[in-house]
Design a protein around this motif. Structure first.
Motif, PDB file in Angstrom:
ATOM      1  N   ALA A  13     -20.170 -93.562   6.501  1.00 32.35           N
ATOM      2  CA  ALA A  13     -20.996 -94.576   6.838  1.00 32.35           C
ATOM      3  C   ALA A  13     -22.588 -94.111   7.020  1.00 32.35           C
ATOM      4  CB  ALA A  13     -20.579 -95.225   8.082  1.00 32.35           C
ATOM      5  N   GLU A  14     -22.935 -92.898   7.011  1.00 28.46           N
ATOM      6  CA  GLU A  14     -24.279 -92.183   7.396  1.00 28.46           C
ATOM      7  C   GLU A  14     -25.016 -92.812   6.362  1.00 28.46           C
ATOM      8  OE1 GLU A  14     -26.411 -87.871   7.634  1.00 28.46           O
ATOM      9  OE2 GLU A  14     -24.249 -88.073   8.555  1.00 28.46           O
ATOM     10  N   ALA A  15     -26.000 -93.506   6.675  1.00 34.51           N
ATOM     11  CA  ALA A  15     -27.041 -93.831   5.580  1.00 34.51           C
ATOM     12  C   ALA A  15     -28.116 -92.796   5.363  1.00 34.51           C
ATOM     13  CB  ALA A  15     -27.664 -95.276   5.790  1.00 34.51           C
ATOM     14  N   VAL A  16     -28.195 -92.500   3.922  1.00 35.48           N
ATOM     15  CA  VAL A  16     -29.458 -91.529   3.684  1.00 35.48           C
ATOM     16  C   VAL A  16     -30.343 -92.094   2.814  1.00 35.48           C
ATOM     17  CG1 VAL A  16     -29.636 -89.165   2.763  1.00 35.48           C
ATOM     18  CG2 VAL A  16     -27.562 -89.495   3.696  1.00 35.48           C
ATOM     19  N   THR A  17     -31.530 -92.066   3.351  1.00 35.91           N
ATOM     20  CA  THR A  17     -32.719 -92.644   2.632  1.00 35.91           C
ATOM     21  C   THR A  17     -33.588 -91.644   2.447  1.00 35.91           C
ATOM     22  OG1 THR A  17     -33.838 -93.426   4.644  1.00 35.91           O
ATOM     23  CG2 THR A  17     -32.158 -95.220   3.439  1.00 35.91           C
ATOM     24  N   HIS A  18     -33.563 -90.860   1.370  1.00 34.50           N
ATOM     25  CA  HIS A  18     -34.488 -89.897   1.166  1.00 34.50           C
ATOM     26  C   HIS A  18     -35.700 -90.444   0.011  1.00 34.50           C
ATOM     27  CE1 HIS A  18     -32.642 -86.720   3.024  1.00 34.50           C
ATOM     28  NE2 HIS A  18     -31.545 -87.172   2.532  1.00 34.50           N
ATOM     29  N   LEU A  19     -36.829 -91.001   0.477  1.00 35.07           N
ATOM     30  CA  LEU A  19     -37.774 -91.560  -0.494  1.00 35.07           C
ATOM     31  C   LEU A  19     -38.581 -90.464  -0.984  1.00 35.07           C
ATOM     32  CD1 LEU A  19     -38.729 -94.666   1.679  1.00 35.07           C
ATOM     33  CD2 LEU A  19     -37.401 -94.695  -0.073  1.00 35.07           C
ATOM     34  N   PRO A  20     -38.976 -90.631  -2.286  1.00 37.72           N
ATOM     35  CA  PRO A  20     -40.044 -89.523  -3.017  1.00 37.72           C
ATOM     36  C   PRO A  20     -41.289 -89.587  -2.366  1.00 37.72           C
ATOM     37  CG  PRO A  20     -39.736 -91.604  -4.423  1.00 37.72           C
ATOM     38  CD  PRO A  20     -38.660 -91.779  -3.434  1.00 37.72           C
ATOM     39  N   ILE A  21     -41.694 -90.754  -1.781  1.00 35.67           N
ATOM     40  CA  ILE A  21     -43.089 -90.919  -1.009  1.00 35.67           C
ATOM     41  C   ILE A  21     -42.992 -91.751   0.239  1.00 35.67           C
ATOM     42  CG2 ILE A  21     -44.496 -90.646  -3.159  1.00 35.67           C
ATOM     43  CD1 ILE A  21     -44.814 -93.584  -3.224  1.00 35.67           C
ATOM     44  N   PRO A  22     -43.957 -91.484   1.063  1.00 36.94           N
ATOM     45  CA  PRO A  22     -43.815 -92.660   2.172  1.00 36.94           C
ATOM     46  C   PRO A  22     -43.840 -94.086   1.977  1.00 36.94           C
ATOM     47  CG  PRO A  22     -45.508 -90.819   2.364  1.00 36.94           C
ATOM     48  CD  PRO A  22     -44.916 -90.690   1.182  1.00 36.94           C
ATOM     49  N   PRO A  23     -43.057 -94.678   2.824  1.00 36.55           N
ATOM     50  CA  PRO A  23     -43.092 -96.285   2.601  1.00 36.55           C
ATOM     51  C   PRO A  23     -44.451 -96.905   2.128  1.00 36.55           C
ATOM     52  CG  PRO A  23     -41.739 -95.704   4.315  1.00 36.55           C
ATOM     53  CD  PRO A  23     -42.153 -94.399   4.066  1.00 36.55           C
ATOM     54  N   VAL A  24     -45.521 -96.344   2.988  1.00 36.51           N
ATOM     55  CA  VAL A  24     -47.122 -96.855   2.689  1.00 36.51           C
ATOM     56  C   VAL A  24     -47.305 -96.497   1.174  1.00 36.51           C
ATOM     57  CG1 VAL A  24     -48.328 -94.867   3.652  1.00 36.51           C
ATOM     58  CG2 VAL A  24     -49.118 -97.332   3.743  1.00 36.51           C
ATOM     59  N   GLY A  25     -46.922 -95.332   0.660  1.00 40.92           N
ATOM     60  CA  GLY A  25     -47.131 -95.100  -0.557  1.00 40.92           C
ATOM     61  C   GLY A  25     -46.803 -96.009  -1.655  1.00 40.92           C
ATOM     62  N   PHE A  26     -45.650 -96.685  -1.392  1.00 40.68           N
ATOM     63  CA  PHE A  26     -45.267 -97.656  -2.325  1.00 40.68           C
ATOM     64  C   PHE A  26     -46.179 -98.902  -2.302  1.00 40.68           C
ATOM     65  CE2 PHE A  26     -41.130 -95.520  -1.677  1.00 40.68           C
ATOM     66  CZ  PHE A  26     -40.718 -95.230  -3.146  1.00 40.68           C
ATOM     67  N   GLY A  27     -46.494 -99.144  -1.167  1.00 39.48           N
ATOM     68  CA  GLY A  27     -47.723-100.451  -1.192  1.00 39.48           C
ATOM     69  C   GLY A  27     -48.904-100.079  -1.895  1.00 39.48           C
ATOM     70  N   ILE A  28     -49.346 -98.841  -1.630  1.00 42.81           N
ATOM     71  CA  ILE A  28     -50.644 -98.323  -2.180  1.00 42.81           C
ATOM     72  C   ILE A  28     -50.364 -98.365  -3.867  1.00 42.81           C
ATOM     73  CG2 ILE A  28     -51.938 -96.251  -2.501  1.00 42.81           C
ATOM     74  CD1 ILE A  28     -51.677 -95.619   0.188  1.00 42.81           C
ATOM     75  N   VAL A  29     -49.260 -97.665  -4.346  1.00 44.40           N
ATOM     76  CA  VAL A  29     -48.951 -97.669  -5.776  1.00 44.40           C
ATOM     77  C   VAL A  29     -48.965 -99.258  -6.338  1.00 44.40           C
ATOM     78  CG1 VAL A  29     -47.241 -97.068  -7.482  1.00 44.40           C
ATOM     79  CG2 VAL A  29     -47.964 -95.545  -5.803  1.00 44.40           C
ATOM     80  N   GLY A  30     -48.310 -99.820  -5.461  1.00 43.77           N
ATOM     81  CA  GLY A  30     -48.086-101.531  -6.035  1.00 43.77           C
ATOM     82  C   GLY A  30     -49.500-102.015  -6.254  1.00 43.77           C
ATOM     83  N   PHE A  31     -50.188-102.025  -5.104  1.00 39.20           N
ATOM     84  CA  PHE A  31     -51.634-102.552  -4.941  1.00 39.20           C
ATOM     85  C   PHE A  31     -52.475-101.958  -6.314  1.00 39.20           C
ATOM     86  CE2 PHE A  31     -55.955-102.540  -3.698  1.00 39.20           C
ATOM     87  CZ  PHE A  31     -56.274-103.970  -3.457  1.00 39.20           C
ATOM     88  N   GLY A  32     -52.302-100.566  -6.590  1.00 43.94           N
ATOM     89  CA  GLY A  32     -53.035-100.035  -7.510  1.00 43.94           C
ATOM     90  C   GLY A  32     -52.554-100.644  -8.928  1.00 43.94           C
TER      91      GLY A  32
END
Length: 51
Positions: A13-32
């Motif tokens: 049940a242990e949730a593991v979330t290893h994102l390749p970039i910080p969450p704000v990075g997804f917003g910056i990439v999407g905006f770009g």
């Protein structure tokens, strides 16, 4: 059978979330990407008036 599946799910049940970039990075990439699409759209703004 169902009890065994529930037991395995409870053990893992242990949730593991290893994102390749910080969450704000997804917003910056999407905006770009959206700005890039805007520029492509803007580049073809007068194509319809030529024909």
């Amino acid at each position: 059978m169902l009890a065994a599946a529930a037991q395995v799910a409870q053990e893992n049940a242990e949730a593991v979330t290893h994102l390749p970039i910080p969450p704000v990075g997804f917003g910056i990439v999407g905006f770009g990407v959206l700005v890039g699409l805007l520029l492509v759209t803007y580049a073809f703004r007068s194509v319809g008036t030529r024909h």
